[in-house]
Each structure stands twice: as C-alpha cells, then as structure tokens.
Enzyme design. Structure first.
Site, PDB file in Angstrom:
ATOM      1  N   LYS A 105       1.937  -3.179   6.501  1.00 51.78           N
ATOM      2  CA  LYS A 105       1.856  -3.666   5.411  1.00 51.78           C
ATOM      3  C   LYS A 105       3.706  -3.850   4.896  1.00 51.78           C
ATOM      4  CE  LYS A 105      -1.686  -4.277   3.197  1.00 51.78           C
ATOM      5  NZ  LYS A 105      -1.632  -5.228   2.225  1.00 51.78           N
ATOM      6  N   TYR A 122      -2.826  -0.434  10.584  1.00 57.87           N
ATOM      7  CA  TYR A 122      -2.870  -1.344   9.339  1.00 57.87           C
ATOM      8  C   TYR A 122      -1.807  -0.964   8.548  1.00 57.87           C
ATOM      9  CZ  TYR A 122      -3.599  -1.308   4.394  1.00 57.87           C
ATOM     10  OH  TYR A 122      -3.968  -1.497   3.183  1.00 57.87           O
ATOM     11  N   SER A 128       0.763  -0.950  -0.617  1.00 55.74           N
ATOM     12  CA  SER A 128      -0.101   0.051   0.405  1.00 55.74           C
ATOM     13  C   SER A 128       0.791   0.951   0.292  1.00 55.74           C
ATOM     14  CB  SER A 128      -1.452   0.286   0.629  1.00 55.74           C
ATOM     15  OG  SER A 128      -1.255   0.883   1.432  1.00 55.74           O
TER      16      SER A 128
END
Length: 337
Positions: free
Chosen positions: A152, A148, A124
């Site tokens: 990643k 989050y 991302s």
C-alpha cells in the site's frame, strides 16, 4: 465515459459499485475472483437496477487488461484490486509484491497509454506504522509492519512519483481504517476466504455457529480494557467516500491523501458488547496473546475528508453490527449456496 473499478466484485468494491451506479456513473469492473465470487455481479444488478460491464481479468495480465481499455471509453479508475491478508503476506511476501505492485504498474502504464490519468486508490491506515500516535493525520511519516502494508505504501509512492512526472494526473489516496457492516439488504457483504483475518467476520461466524469462540488477540494494551482500539467504519459510508473522492479527482488535478474513518476508537470488547446489544446474540470469546505487528490504538483524524471532500461517516457502531449480522444470518455460508 465510464469508471473502471479494479477489484469491483470484492467487499468494498461491490458496495462502491452500487453507489456509483446509483449516482448514474457507467461502471466497468475487472476482477479475477481470487477473493470474491461471480454471484456478486448478479447481486449488484439486483440492488442497483442495472448491470455493470464485467471482465474477468487479473490486472497483472497486461494484454487482457489492455483489451478492457480498448473496449471502453474510460474517464477514471478506482483501484481496489490486490491481495489483502496480512498474515499471508508475511508468509508469502513475493506473492504480494508481484500481484499488488506489478498489477498497479501495469494498470498505470495503460492509464498513461490511453490518457486516463485520474485515480482513486484504495490505501490503508496500515501505512501509519507503529510509531505514530493516534489520532492519525495525513501528514504523518509513513512506515509499515508487514508486506501487505508495504505494498500500500509503495503504491502511494508510485502514484505520487507519477504525478511529479506528469502534473496532468489527479489522484486521491484513501487511507481506510477498519471497514465493517454490509448493505442494508443483506444481499452483499464480507465473505472472507478461510479463517477471517478481521474482527467483524470472525464475530459473525461465531454468532452463526461456524466457529466456537472469538479469539481476542492481546488483553494487555494501554487501552481502557486492555484490548486493541480501532476506528471502525461502515462499508457503505466508506463507499460513499469513494464517490466524493472521485468527484474531486474528476474536477481537479493534483494528489491528496484522505483518512476515511469515524474518528472514534472502539476496543475489541466494545465491539463485542455492541454486537450483542444490537442483535441479542451472545459472543463467547477467549483472550489470547497479541499478534506480532499489531498496535494498541488506531483511529483517524477525519477533518481533512470532511473539510475538503464534504464527506463524513453517518452510521453508528450499532448500525455496523446490525448490518454485519443481517448479512451473515441471511448468508450463513457467504455467497456459496
């Protein structure tokens, strides 16, 4: 030889599976339906003309995932599976660290055990953090603003460290910008649980009458109209980027990161205007305070993917808006009947 797609029933995963099947790959999906629906598998078959093998498995369950590796001769993995709501990750960080990180460790342990050392990872643009200036390039320093995003970044590090330990691995780290749109048929698309976290499903739910107005978070950024600027990419373009990355991974060893975006930034109000123009639907909106951790401007330098993978985005912002609305109006309650 088959391609294992973790999270293959999800929004980006399902579109990628269709492109894989169209390109004559054999596909095995594992998904636990935590952010997807069983109906997706039927619709993939409907659109692709063949049905992928499917196993309902959470990738943290090593015994169950090992059975998948034993049952199929796998050539590579495309790894989408993971929890993905930024706000929830802030409220429940341990849930995200356990599922996303432990799941990836289990997956990579089995990849080593079964000598499947080729992976395309769904990363991302959140890994570029708050301090880099757009356009973002793959060699910029990484940081994150929420759990989050941290998962990643950590998974990218897991894969890099594994490659350092064993240079027979081959990996592509795909840093997505803002996927929107849907398959042109309107049969698969984004179906978020609860209140949407992302702009386009929020717009389409307002358009279809499920929500009264769009909340625009922040109107005082240093941007042309004060609202946040993002690089929006059609999910089908994104899916095709995975095919190009997979081709590269299958024929080489090594590890590379690639931005997948259009290289063009649109503000929130630009997207609202484009949606109204493309679909003839008015979107009422209200300006509210910024969300913590949001940056003003984010868009990609996409030259590496173009030059190395031979990939670039082809859909316009109007195309993205049209296909998003076609999905929502055809499926006002998502995959629910």
């Amino acid at each position: 030889m088959a391609i294992l797609v973790t999270g293959g029933a999800g929004y980006i995963g399902s579109h990628t599976v269709i492109e894989l099947l169209k390109a004559d790959y054999d596909v095995v999906i594992v998904d636990d339906f935590s952010n997807s629906k069983p109906t997706v598998i039927d619709r993939i078959e409907e659109l692709a003309g063949k049905r992928p093998d499917f196993h309902e498995v959470n990738i943290t369950n090593k015994d169950a995932l090992k059975e998948v590796f034993e049952a199929h001769e796998l050539e590579a993995v495309i790894h989408f599976a993971g929890y993905k709501a930024v706000g929830e990750s802030v409220a429940q960080p341990l849930k995200y660290y356990h599922n996303n990180l432990q799941g990836t460790i289990v997956l990579m342990e089995l990849m080593n055990e079964f000598n499947v050392k080729k992976i395309v990872f769904s990363s991302s643009a959140t890994v570029y953090g708050m301090n880099n200036k757009a356009p973002f390039t793959e060699d910029m320093p990484l940081s994150t603003t929420n759990p989050y995003g941290t998962t990643k970044m950590f998974i990218e590090q897991f894969i890099q460290d594994q490659y350092v330990a064993d240079e027979t691995w081959s990996a592509a780290l795909l840093r997505y910008f803002n996927p929107i749109g849907a398959h042109e048929s309107g049969r698969i698309g984004e179906d978020p649980n609860d209140i949407p976290n992302n702009l386009m499903p929020y717009i389409t739910q307002v358009a279809v009458g499920k929500r009264d107005a769009l909340s625009v978070f922040g109107s005082d950024y240093d941007t042309p109209d004060g609202t946040g600027v993002r690089d929006y990419i059609h999910v089908v373009d994104l899916a095709k980027g995975h095919i190009k990355a997979l081709e590269k991974v299958l024929e080489t060893t090594g590890l590379e990161a690639y931005n997948l975006g259009t290289g063009v930034g649109y503000s929130v109000l630009d997207v609202v205007t484009a949606f109204e123009k493309a679909n003839g639907v008015e979107i009422p909106y209200e300006l509210v305070n910024r969300r913590p951790g949001d940056i003003g401007t984010s868009f990609a330098d996409v030259s590496k993917a173009k030059n190395t993978l031979g990939w670039e985005a082809t859909f316009s912002i109007e195309d993205m808006c049209r296909d998003s609305w076609n999905w929502q109006k055809s499926n006002p309650n998502g995959y629910e009947a």
